[in-house]
Every structure is written in structure tokens, then in C-alpha cells.
Design an enzyme around this catalytic site. Structure first.
Site, PDB file in Angstrom:
ATOM      1  N   HIS A  54       0.830  -1.220   0.000  1.00  0.00           N
ATOM      2  CA  HIS A  54       0.000   0.000   0.000  1.00  0.00           C
ATOM      3  C   HIS A  54       0.861   1.265   0.000  1.00  0.00           C
ATOM      4  CE1 HIS A  54      -3.918  -2.062   1.034  1.00  0.00           C
ATOM      5  NE2 HIS A  54      -3.071  -2.967   1.474  1.00  0.00           N
ATOM      6  N   ASN A 127     -10.197  -3.003   2.541  1.00  0.00           N
ATOM      7  CA  ASN A 127      -9.865  -2.968   1.118  1.00  0.00           C
ATOM      8  C   ASN A 127     -11.139  -2.701   0.319  1.00  0.00           C
ATOM      9  OD1 ASN A 127      -7.119  -3.489   1.299  1.00  0.00           O
ATOM     10  ND2 ASN A 127      -7.341  -5.699   1.063  1.00  0.00           N
ATOM     11  N   TYR A 340       0.887  -4.474  11.870  1.00  0.00           N
ATOM     12  CA  TYR A 340       0.824  -3.040  11.543  1.00  0.00           C
ATOM     13  C   TYR A 340       1.611  -2.191  12.540  1.00  0.00           C
ATOM     14  CZ  TYR A 340      -2.621  -4.220   8.013  1.00  0.00           C
ATOM     15  OH  TYR A 340      -3.235  -4.754   6.919  1.00  0.00           O
TER      16      TYR A 340
HETATM   17  C1  HEM Z   1      -2.078 -11.211   7.231  1.00  0.00           C
HETATM   18  C2  HEM Z   1      -2.470 -10.378   6.357  1.00  0.00           C
HETATM   19  C3  HEM Z   1      -1.931  -8.996   6.285  1.00  0.00           C
HETATM   20  C4  HEM Z   1      -0.790  -8.459   6.787  1.00  0.00           C
HETATM   21  C5  HEM Z   1       0.280  -9.157   7.589  1.00  0.00           C
HETATM   22  C6  HEM Z   1      -0.765  -7.066   6.404  1.00  0.00           C
HETATM   23  C7  HEM Z   1       0.256  -6.191   6.663  1.00  0.00           C
HETATM   24  C8  HEM Z   1       0.298  -4.887   6.263  1.00  0.00           C
HETATM   25  C9  HEM Z   1       1.398  -3.991   6.443  1.00  0.00           C
HETATM   26  C10 HEM Z   1       2.715  -4.362   7.112  1.00  0.00           C
HETATM   27  C11 HEM Z   1       1.048  -2.799   5.944  1.00  0.00           C
HETATM   28  C12 HEM Z   1       1.882  -1.531   5.890  1.00  0.00           C
HETATM   29  C13 HEM Z   1       1.401  -0.600   6.967  1.00  0.00           C
HETATM   30  C14 HEM Z   1       2.215   0.642   7.121  1.00  0.00           C
HETATM   31  O1  HEM Z   1       3.405   0.675   6.760  1.00  0.00           O
HETATM   32  O2  HEM Z   1       1.654   1.623   7.650  1.00  0.00           O
HETATM   33  C15 HEM Z   1      -0.279  -2.922   5.457  1.00  0.00           C
HETATM   34  C16 HEM Z   1      -1.010  -1.903   4.927  1.00  0.00           C
HETATM   35  C17 HEM Z   1      -2.338  -2.001   4.666  1.00  0.00           C
HETATM   36  N1  HEM Z   1      -3.104  -3.144   4.725  1.00  0.00           N
HETATM   37 FE1  HEM Z   1      -2.528  -4.949   5.235  1.00  0.00          FE
HETATM   38  N2  HEM Z   1      -1.899  -6.785   5.715  1.00  0.00           N
HETATM   39  C18 HEM Z   1      -2.640  -7.942   5.632  1.00  0.00           C
HETATM   40  C19 HEM Z   1      -3.847  -8.101   5.052  1.00  0.00           C
HETATM   41  C20 HEM Z   1      -4.668  -7.071   4.759  1.00  0.00           C
HETATM   42  C21 HEM Z   1      -6.069  -7.167   4.514  1.00  0.00           C
HETATM   43  C22 HEM Z   1      -6.899  -8.461   4.534  1.00  0.00           C
HETATM   44  C23 HEM Z   1      -6.510  -5.913   4.313  1.00  0.00           C
HETATM   45  C24 HEM Z   1      -7.904  -5.452   4.058  1.00  0.00           C
HETATM   46  C25 HEM Z   1      -8.887  -5.824   4.806  1.00  0.00           C
HETATM   47  C26 HEM Z   1      -5.399  -5.005   4.427  1.00  0.00           C
HETATM   48  C27 HEM Z   1      -5.457  -3.643   4.291  1.00  0.00           C
HETATM   49  C28 HEM Z   1      -4.390  -2.805   4.389  1.00  0.00           C
HETATM   50  C29 HEM Z   1      -4.447  -1.394   4.114  1.00  0.00           C
HETATM   51  C30 HEM Z   1      -5.674  -0.601   3.704  1.00  0.00           C
HETATM   52  C31 HEM Z   1      -3.163  -0.889   4.283  1.00  0.00           C
HETATM   53  C32 HEM Z   1      -2.717   0.541   4.047  1.00  0.00           C
HETATM   54  C33 HEM Z   1      -2.974   1.375   5.275  1.00  0.00           C
HETATM   55  C34 HEM Z   1      -2.636   2.806   4.973  1.00  0.00           C
HETATM   56  O3  HEM Z   1      -3.328   3.406   4.125  1.00  0.00           O
HETATM   57  O4  HEM Z   1      -1.682   3.329   5.574  1.00  0.00           O
HETATM   58  N3  HEM Z   1      -4.288  -5.740   4.698  1.00  0.00           N
HETATM   59  N4  HEM Z   1      -0.723  -4.206   5.635  1.00  0.00           N
END
Ligand code: HEM
EC number: 1.11.1.6
Length: 483
Positions: A54, A127, A340
Site C-alpha cells: 500500500h 480494502n 501493523y
Molecule cells: C495477514 C495479512 C496482512 C498483513 C500481515 C498485512 C500487513 C500490512 C502492512 C505491514 C502494511 C503496511 C502498513 C504501514 O506501513 O503503515 C499494510 C497496509 C495495509 N493493509 Fe494490510 N496486511 C494484511 C492483510 C490485509 C487485509 C486483509 C486488508 C484489508 C482488509 C489489508 C489492508 C491494508 C491497508 C488498507 C493498508 C494501508 C494502510 C494505509 O493506508 O496506511 N491488509 N498491511
């Protein structure tokens, strides 16, 4: 506008910041030119690590208002008072590409909302598609490695046309359902204003009686849902790569609002006659059986004042909850609860919650202290509990609800969930699409999968056939495969 004097970051006046300090006209630059050194050293550190996923996003401020008191279901205060406006910050994002990626490429889109409530921050980190590729968080790094650029060439290319991606997906049967969403035209959009959102994971709402229900969140765009096809997406990626970010910014800059309705699906925790596991993030909950209940309206009405300070530094976490919201044993969610905040400490530093965009609107009282960039130090000398010198402050908050009932017992082991049912919803989804939508889905898959090796294509075909014979046959025909 009042004249402003140029200063260093220490506040010293600067008489010239365009010519470095030298001995004589042609002499070497002096090490004592602290103005020059500060300017370069600051520039050298302008970038922080981009989000591991992202990386590219656009953000906006606004507020949320619940339609009616939801205390029957949840004691969350921001969902109990229909006269209250809770401030929010939202970040929409593209998942796989680095920061310069085009907004229209085939991908999932992030839809993350931070509610600044009177009980602290609550984040719904969702998402645009309502399900996910995998159901256990331990698989996430593998999934993302397969989608990101090849570690040897580092050529980003088009992740949908990536042999490594299809290799991984073909060996991950539970991802078949997600492919039917991602390769429909929902995978290509040009505006965040016309995109749905979903919490994807299963959470709990808990009321004052300690009763809870399983819930899933949905955001419905008031401007309607719109997609583009892959041909338009590819064209726009070339001629207008920031189209969705600009569309959001320009709309708000013109004084218009962008509105989404929050809806919730509910399932009783003891519901056990389903053919899928309600805690499995690769599944939707059928809307006919579990209708989407309108909850409230989110109105975005203000652009960030500074992209870096707000959009780049905002930190969302599924673990940021308030009383009235609970976690479930959804194995994808459980891993997200750790990941996160862990990455925020790497990306932004331990005190990231002190940044204005992340700071809760309520006072923070505890004995955690120091660390890099600490600028809201606790006051006083009693930085420990229990204490008598400060009348025991800060005191624990009296618990107002009833304890939640949770049953957990069993052997400790790594294992799959029981009801995997990997293909049924993929088939149902295919059959639910209109003829044009099916045509696009098949054509988008054929276009992308055509770049993969033949044995990988056959493995994918096998999964599609298990989902729906017609679906599989059409992909086979498009790829010229025997089946
Ligand atoms: C085990 C599954 C997942 C892991 C380990 C994971 C991990 C991460 C990580 C490490 C980030 C970066 C956050 C940052 O640097 O601020 C991120 C961002 C994000 N993830 Fe996940 N994610 C997973 C699944 C999902 C799922 C299922 C969704 C949706 C429901 C999702 C939605 C998001 C969103 C929207 C962001 C961006 C947040 C922002 O705008 O700063 N992720 N994710």
C-alpha cells in the site's frame, strides 16, 4: 501576507541560502558552513521507508455520524449517539506497486479509516474487495513476495502478468475466489469516490450485557460504484497515472464532499449450519441471508494540508479498537493485529502515535516514556504504578460492561481450518456475474495468465474448473489448453 525571515532549524537568521561559504571566490567550501550542512543533511533524510504494501495512497479528512443508537449491539460510544460527529481520516491506496505506481493498474485498493473517538482511535483497515487471497496471516509474506518485483531483476512490470504470482496462486486453492474478484473490472478503477470498501476480516460487536455478534463491515459509495475495463486502465496508466488521487483532491478542493455509507452484516456466534467458516477471510457472507444493515454516513470534506505529514505518516492498525469492538479468531486478522504496529515502529519510529495525524483526541495517561522523538513527555516524578505520591494516578478505568464469553480449548498444533470449501464461492461468484462481466473476467484472466508457464496455466485451469465448469472451459479455450 506578512514578510517571513529565512531561518535555520535552530531559528538563527539566514542572510543567504543560495551561495555556500567559501574562502575567496574560488576557494573550497567550509565545513563550518552549518547553514549549508543543515540544508543538505535534512534533504538527505527526506525519505522514510515506504510502506511494505500500500505504498501509494491519497488521503482526506471528514467525519462520521451514526444513523441511530446501536447500543443494542455495541457499546462503542461513537456508534451510540446519532447527534455526534466523529472526526475521521481516510487513506485510499494501491497495494503492490511502489510509490510511483499508476492508480489504475489491476490491484486491490486499500480503504483505511481512522475514527478519532472519545475512547481513543478506532481503525477499520479495509480494502475495496470484500475477501482476501489467503486465510492465515503466516502466508502473507509469501503472497506479497510473489506479487512484488522479481528479487533478481527488480522489474516491477505488471504484477497480474507475473509468472511468479500465478505460480503461487495456482498452488493456493483458497485464492481462487479472490481471483474472480480481482480479475473482474473491480480490479481496475479510476476514482476512489466510486469504489466500495470492506473490512474483510470478521470482528465482533459487544454490547453492555457482554453479548456479542460476529460482524463484517462494508462501505457503500454514495456516488455509485464504477469500474473501468483493462484497456482504459492501461491507457490511463500511461496518460494520467495519478487520476484517482487527483480526482479525490480536486473534488474536495472544489468544496464538494465525498460520502460513503457504513453497513454491517451480522452472524450469531453459535451459527453452525453454514457451509463455510465465518472467520475465513476468503469467504463472503451471502447478503440474502445476512443483509447489509445501514449504520451511518462518512463524509469526507477536507484535503490534507501537507501530504507527507498526514497521508505518508498516518498509521492505521487493525489492533486499534475501542470498547464495544472485539477481535475474533479469524487467523488472518490475528496476524494483522501484530503486523501493523510492528511496521509503524520501523517506518515511523516508536513514538509514531505522537504525530498529530495519529494522536488520539483524548489525553494519553500511562507510564510509558522516552524513546526517539519524544515530545509529549509525562509530567511529574511518579512514572510508575502503583504509587501513593500521585494518589495512585493514572488509575485503571472501572470496567462498565460484562466480561465477554469465550470458549477455547484443544491441542496446540499448526493446522488448516475444517471448512476450507475453497471453490464453491468462486463458482457462485462467476455465475452471479452478467454476461459482459463474465466476458471481461475471462478475458482479463486469459490476458494475464497467458504470460505464465504452461504447467502453471494448467494448475490454474484445474482450480477454475473446480469452481465452475463453464468458467474453466472458457479460460482453457482462451489459452488454447486441453482439458
Ligand atoms: C495477514 C495479512 C496482512 C498483513 C500481515 C498485512 C500487513 C500490512 C502492512 C505491514 C502494511 C503496511 C502498513 C504501514 O506501513 O503503515 C499494510 C497496509 C495495509 N493493509 Fe494490510 N496486511 C494484511 C492483510 C490485509 C487485509 C486483509 C486488508 C484489508 C482488509 C489489508 C489492508 C491494508 C491497508 C488498507 C493498508 C494501508 C494502510 C494505509 O493506508 O496506511 N491488509 N498491511
Amino acid at each position: 501576507m506578512k514578510n517571513q525571515h529565512l531561518t535555520t532549524n535552530q531559528g538563527a537568521p539566514i542572510t543567504d541560502n543560495q551561495n555556500s561559504l567559501t574562502v575567496g571566490r574560488d576557494g573550497p567550501t567550509l565545513l563550518q558552513d552549518h547553514i549549508f550542512l543543515e540544508k543538505l543533511a535534512h534533504f538527505d533524510r527526506e525519505r522514510i521507508p515506504e510502506r511494505v504494501v500500500h505504498a501509494k495512497g491519497a488521503g482526506a479528512h471528514g467525519f462520521f455520524k451514526v444513523y441511530k443508537d446501536m447500543s443494542k449491539y455495541t457499546m462503542a460510544k461513537f456508534l451510540n449517539n446519532p447527534t455526534k460527529e466523529t472526526p475521521v481520516f481516510v487513506r485510499f491506496s494501491v497495494v503492490i506497486g511502489s510509490k510511483g505506481v499508476a492508480d489504475t493498474v489491476r490491484d486491490v485498493r486499500g480503504f483505511a479509516v481512522k475514527f478519532y473517538t472519545e475512547d481513543g482511535n478506532y481503525d477499520i483497515v479495509g480494502n475495496n474487495l470484500p475477501i482476501f487471497f489467503i486465510r492465515d496471516a503466516i502466508k502473507f509474506p509469501d503472497l506479497i513476495h510473489a506479487l512484488k518485483p522479481d528479487p533478481i531483476s527488480n522489474i516491477p512490470g505488471d504484477s497480474a502478468k507475473n509468472n511468479r504470482f500465478w505460480d503461487y496462486i495456482s498452488l493456493t486453492p483458497e485464492a481462487t475466489h479472490m481471483i474472480t474478484w480481482l480479475f473482474s473490472d473491480l480490479g481496475t478503477i479510476k476514482s476512489y469516490r466510486t469504489m466500495k470498501g470492506a473490512g474483510v476480516n470478521t470482528y465482533k460487536w459487544i454490547n453492555f450485557e457482554g453479548e456479542s455478534k460476529l460482524i463484517k463491515y462494508h462501505w457503500i459509495p454514495m456516488a455509485g460504484e464504477k469500474t473501468i475495463d483493462r484497456f482504459e486502465a492501461e491507457k490511463l496508466a500511461g496518460i494520467d497515472p495519478d487520476i484517482a488521487s487527483r480526482d479525490l483532491f480536486d473534488t474536495l478542493a472544489k468544496g464538494k464532499t465525498v460520502d460513503y455509507e457504513l453497513r454491517v452484516q451480522m452472524i450469531d456466534e453459535d451459527e453452525d449450519d453454514l457451509d463455510f467458516d465465518p472467520l475465513d477471510a476468503t469467504k463472503t457472507w451471502p447478503e440474502k441471508k445476512f443483509p447489509l444493515m445501514p449504520v451511518g454516513m462518512m463524509t469526507l470534506n477536507r484535503n490534507p494540508q501537507n501530504f507527507f505529514a498526514e497521508v505518508e505518516q498516518v498509521a492505521f492498525a487493525p489492533s486499534a479498537i475501542v470498547p464495544g469492538i472485539g477481535f475474533t479468531n479469524d487467523k488472518l486478522l490475528q496476524g494483522r493485529l501484530f503486523s501493523y504496529t510492528d511496521t509503524h515502529m520501523h517506518r515511523l519510529g516508536k513514538n509514531f502515535l505522537q504525530l498529530p495525524i495519529n494522536r488520539p483526541i483524548v489525553p494519553i495517561n500511562n507510564n510509558m516514556q522516552d524513546g526517539p522523538a519524544q515530545y509529549l513527555p509525562n509530567k511529574g516524578t511518579t512514572n510508575y504504578n502503583p504509587n501513593s505520591l500521585n494518589n495512585g494516578n493514572p488509575h485503571p478505568v472501572p470496567f462498565s460492561g460484562k466480561p465477554e464469553k469465550v470458549k477455547a480449548e484443544g491441542t496446540i498444533k499448526r493446522r488448516e481450518i475444517e471448512k476450507t470449501n475453497d471453490y464453491e464461492q468462486a463458482g457462485e461468484r462467476y455465475r452471479s456475474l452478467s454476461k459482459t462481466q463474465r466476458d471481461h473476467l475471462v478475458s482479463n484472466i486469459v490476458d494475464a495468465l497467458g504470460y505464465a508457464k504452461k504447467d502453471i496455466q494448467y494448475r490454474m485451469l484445474n482450480n477454475f474448473l473446480k469452481a465452475d465448469q463453464d468458467f474453466g472451459r472458457r479460460v482453457a479455450k482462451g489459452l488454447g489448453l486441453n482439458h
